[in-house]
Design a protein around this motif. Sequence first.
Motif, PDB file in Angstrom:
ATOM      1  N   TRP A   4       0.855  -1.185   0.000  1.00  0.00           N
ATOM      2  CA  TRP A   4       0.000   0.000   0.000  1.00  0.00           C
ATOM      3  C   TRP A   4       0.891   1.234   0.000  1.00  0.00           C
ATOM      4  N   TYR A   5       0.291   2.370  -0.260  1.00  0.00           N
ATOM      5  CA  TYR A   5       1.024   3.630  -0.185  1.00  0.00           C
ATOM      6  C   TYR A   5       0.036   4.785  -0.081  1.00  0.00           C
ATOM      7  N   PHE A   6       0.567   5.948   0.261  1.00  0.00           N
ATOM      8  CA  PHE A   6      -0.236   7.162   0.204  1.00  0.00           C
ATOM      9  C   PHE A   6      -0.086   7.716  -1.214  1.00  0.00           C
ATOM     10  N   TYR A   7      -1.189   7.741  -1.936  1.00  0.00           N
ATOM     11  CA  TYR A   7      -1.155   8.108  -3.353  1.00  0.00           C
ATOM     12  C   TYR A   7      -0.587   9.523  -3.496  1.00  0.00           C
ATOM     13  N   PRO A   8       0.546   9.687  -4.186  1.00  0.00           N
ATOM     14  CA  PRO A   8       1.245  10.984  -4.211  1.00  0.00           C
ATOM     15  C   PRO A   8       0.374  12.168  -4.614  1.00  0.00           C
ATOM     16  N   ASP A   9      -0.417  12.024  -5.662  1.00  0.00           N
ATOM     17  CA  ASP A   9      -1.240  13.151  -6.122  1.00  0.00           C
ATOM     18  C   ASP A   9      -2.259  13.577  -5.073  1.00  0.00           C
ATOM     19  N   TYR A  10      -2.721  12.613  -4.269  1.00  0.00           N
ATOM     20  CA  TYR A  10      -3.752  12.927  -3.278  1.00  0.00           C
ATOM     21  C   TYR A  10      -3.186  13.647  -2.060  1.00  0.00           C
ATOM     22  N   CYS A  11      -1.872  13.586  -1.886  1.00  0.00           N
ATOM     23  CA  CYS A  11      -1.260  14.240  -0.725  1.00  0.00           C
ATOM     24  C   CYS A  11      -1.320  15.763  -0.827  1.00  0.00           C
ATOM     25  N   TRP A  12      -1.586  16.274  -2.001  1.00  0.00           N
ATOM     26  CA  TRP A  12      -1.687  17.719  -2.183  1.00  0.00           C
ATOM     27  C   TRP A  12      -3.120  18.227  -2.054  1.00  0.00           C
ATOM     28  N   LEU A  13      -4.093  17.329  -2.038  1.00  0.00           N
ATOM     29  CA  LEU A  13      -5.496  17.750  -2.045  1.00  0.00           C
ATOM     30  C   LEU A  13      -5.983  18.047  -0.630  1.00  0.00           C
ATOM     31  N   ALA A  14      -6.363  19.290  -0.408  1.00  0.00           N
ATOM     32  CA  ALA A  14      -6.751  19.733   0.934  1.00  0.00           C
ATOM     33  C   ALA A  14      -8.054  19.100   1.404  1.00  0.00           C
ATOM     34  N   ALA A  15      -8.914  18.704   0.483  1.00  0.00           N
ATOM     35  CA  ALA A  15     -10.236  18.197   0.856  1.00  0.00           C
ATOM     36  C   ALA A  15     -10.208  16.753   1.348  1.00  0.00           C
ATOM     37  N   LEU A  16      -9.079  16.071   1.188  1.00  0.00           N
ATOM     38  CA  LEU A  16      -9.000  14.661   1.570  1.00  0.00           C
ATOM     39  C   LEU A  16      -8.385  14.498   2.953  1.00  0.00           C
ATOM     40  N   ASN A  17      -8.720  13.381   3.602  1.00  0.00           N
ATOM     41  CA  ASN A  17      -8.008  12.997   4.815  1.00  0.00           C
ATOM     42  C   ASN A  17      -7.097  11.816   4.485  1.00  0.00           C
ATOM     43  N   ASP A  18      -6.318  11.381   5.459  1.00  0.00           N
ATOM     44  CA  ASP A  18      -5.319  10.347   5.172  1.00  0.00           C
ATOM     45  C   ASP A  18      -5.942   8.999   4.839  1.00  0.00           C
ATOM     46  N   TYR A  19      -7.136   8.728   5.348  1.00  0.00           N
ATOM     47  CA  TYR A  19      -7.798   7.476   4.971  1.00  0.00           C
ATOM     48  C   TYR A  19      -8.096   7.485   3.474  1.00  0.00           C
ATOM     49  N   GLN A  20      -8.508   8.625   2.954  1.00  0.00           N
ATOM     50  CA  GLN A  20      -8.816   8.720   1.526  1.00  0.00           C
ATOM     51  C   GLN A  20      -7.558   8.720   0.668  1.00  0.00           C
ATOM     52  N   ARG A  21      -6.446   9.129   1.247  1.00  0.00           N
ATOM     53  CA  ARG A  21      -5.175   9.120   0.508  1.00  0.00           C
ATOM     54  C   ARG A  21      -4.541   7.730   0.485  1.00  0.00           C
ATOM     55  N   LEU A  22      -4.941   6.876   1.409  1.00  0.00           N
ATOM     56  CA  LEU A  22      -4.381   5.528   1.517  1.00  0.00           C
ATOM     57  C   LEU A  22      -4.901   4.645   0.384  1.00  0.00           C
ATOM     58  N   VAL A  23      -3.979   3.999  -0.339  1.00  0.00           N
ATOM     59  CA  VAL A  23      -4.366   3.193  -1.500  1.00  0.00           C
ATOM     60  C   VAL A  23      -3.621   1.858  -1.486  1.00  0.00           C
ATOM     61  N   PRO A  24      -4.332   0.722  -1.386  1.00  0.00           N
ATOM     62  CA  PRO A  24      -3.677  -0.579  -1.572  1.00  0.00           C
ATOM     63  C   PRO A  24      -3.120  -0.681  -2.986  1.00  0.00           C
ATOM     64  N   ILE A  25      -1.946  -1.268  -3.115  1.00  0.00           N
ATOM     65  CA  ILE A  25      -1.295  -1.377  -4.423  1.00  0.00           C
ATOM     66  C   ILE A  25      -1.990  -2.441  -5.268  1.00  0.00           C
ATOM     67  N   TYR A  76     -11.671   2.512  -7.771  1.00  0.00           N
ATOM     68  CA  TYR A  76     -11.779   2.299  -6.330  1.00  0.00           C
ATOM     69  C   TYR A  76     -11.055   3.385  -5.541  1.00  0.00           C
ATOM     70  N   HIS A  77      -9.810   3.689  -5.923  1.00  0.00           N
ATOM     71  CA  HIS A  77      -9.096   4.699  -5.137  1.00  0.00           C
ATOM     72  C   HIS A  77      -9.525   6.111  -5.523  1.00  0.00           C
ATOM     73  N   GLY A  78     -10.203   6.248  -6.661  1.00  0.00           N
ATOM     74  CA  GLY A  78     -10.669   7.562  -7.081  1.00  0.00           C
ATOM     75  C   GLY A  78     -12.061   7.917  -6.605  1.00  0.00           C
ATOM     76  N   TYR A  79     -12.732   6.989  -5.911  1.00  0.00           N
ATOM     77  CA  TYR A  79     -14.052   7.314  -5.364  1.00  0.00           C
ATOM     78  C   TYR A  79     -13.955   8.360  -4.256  1.00  0.00           C
TER      79      TYR A  79
END
Length: 377
Positions: A148-169, A182-185
């Motif tokens: 898994w990883y924290f999806y790099p592009d999502y780390c810049w999005l202020a509207a997301l929290n870390d659960y939403q940034r977390l993405v299984p590989i 799935y990770h883009g929902y």
Amino acid sequence: MDGQKPTNGNTAPKDCKEPATNDESNAVPVADLNNDLQEADEAIKRLNELGLGENISSEEFLTYIDQLNEQPIIDTSIELDDAQVTTLYFQHARYRLRYYKHLSQQPNTELVEDSYHMKLVGEDELSDEFIREMEFFMRFEEDGTFDWYFYPDYCWLAALNDYQRLVPINCVGEEYAYWDDYHGYFNSYHTELQYLDYCKALSKELKWMEDYVLNKLPSSKWGRICSRGAYQAIKIATRFSKITAALAYNAYYHMRFYVAYCKDMDSLYFEIWQRVNMQKKSFRDSLEEVYNLNKFPSRQDKMKDALENNCSHMETVFHVCTASVTSEIAEDKALELIAKAVESRMNKAKFYEQYIEKKIDIARAIGLISTDGTEAT
């Protein structure tokens, strides 16, 4: 916070699409079409008499659809500033170390024991200097230690929290069928947790569909049964406050895929294998014997079609799925091997339900979700 953005590059499991119904090659004589429609009417009448499923009208269906929540839209135009992203990176580094320690405590888990990894032994309170020295533990995501990883592009999005940034590989072989989606929902933990409950409800309340699987697709009978199931699935979704129409259809489609293509095939081939290998009967004789036993109602049409026409294709698949099973293997082990072969042949990628289960396990291990089931802040 939930939301959705359009994505591309999806991959679906092989064989999961049903044949098109508007191709000229699918044209059937009028007499056959009338018989097909009559068979469909009789099937629905029988379901009503047995009290299986619900007889929901189109008008009622639309009413249920209107009761479902719409998918919230995440504003992806607002980004964190550099200082906020730096703070986030330090927090993510601490999550990575927690997961590394979690892995080290799991049985049968072998971790690399080089100088980099050994530096982490006994480290609990991490200074920012140590985290920088260890390059934020990004190596775990890059060397395959983590899945898994924290999806790099999502780390810049202020509207997301870390659960939403977390993405299984998505592992080799396309582990998840529609990973991009799935990770883009951007669904929240509570929405995804409710989705799992909804899937359980579908599995229980639509179980009646398992005995009405048709293998000669397309057909009016199968279409009517699928519509009946879909209407009921939407009605069930009205009991779940966070389930949208899109999520409801996702769950229903994935359940239907299993019913249509996977259910009972392992047990069916096991019964045939017993006769072919133990009793030295021919494949066709074994198939006919199993058909006459009527042990697998959901596969009777498939067996009947093979017996009345040509069973060579089914025999080929049977040999593929039993290639690793010898007469010396115990029966319970034989069934297990056949089941794995059936699943492998269907290229059964995991769906959103399995994606969520994996994600929640990771989130709990790193502390994104507390022991009482609430999201950590």
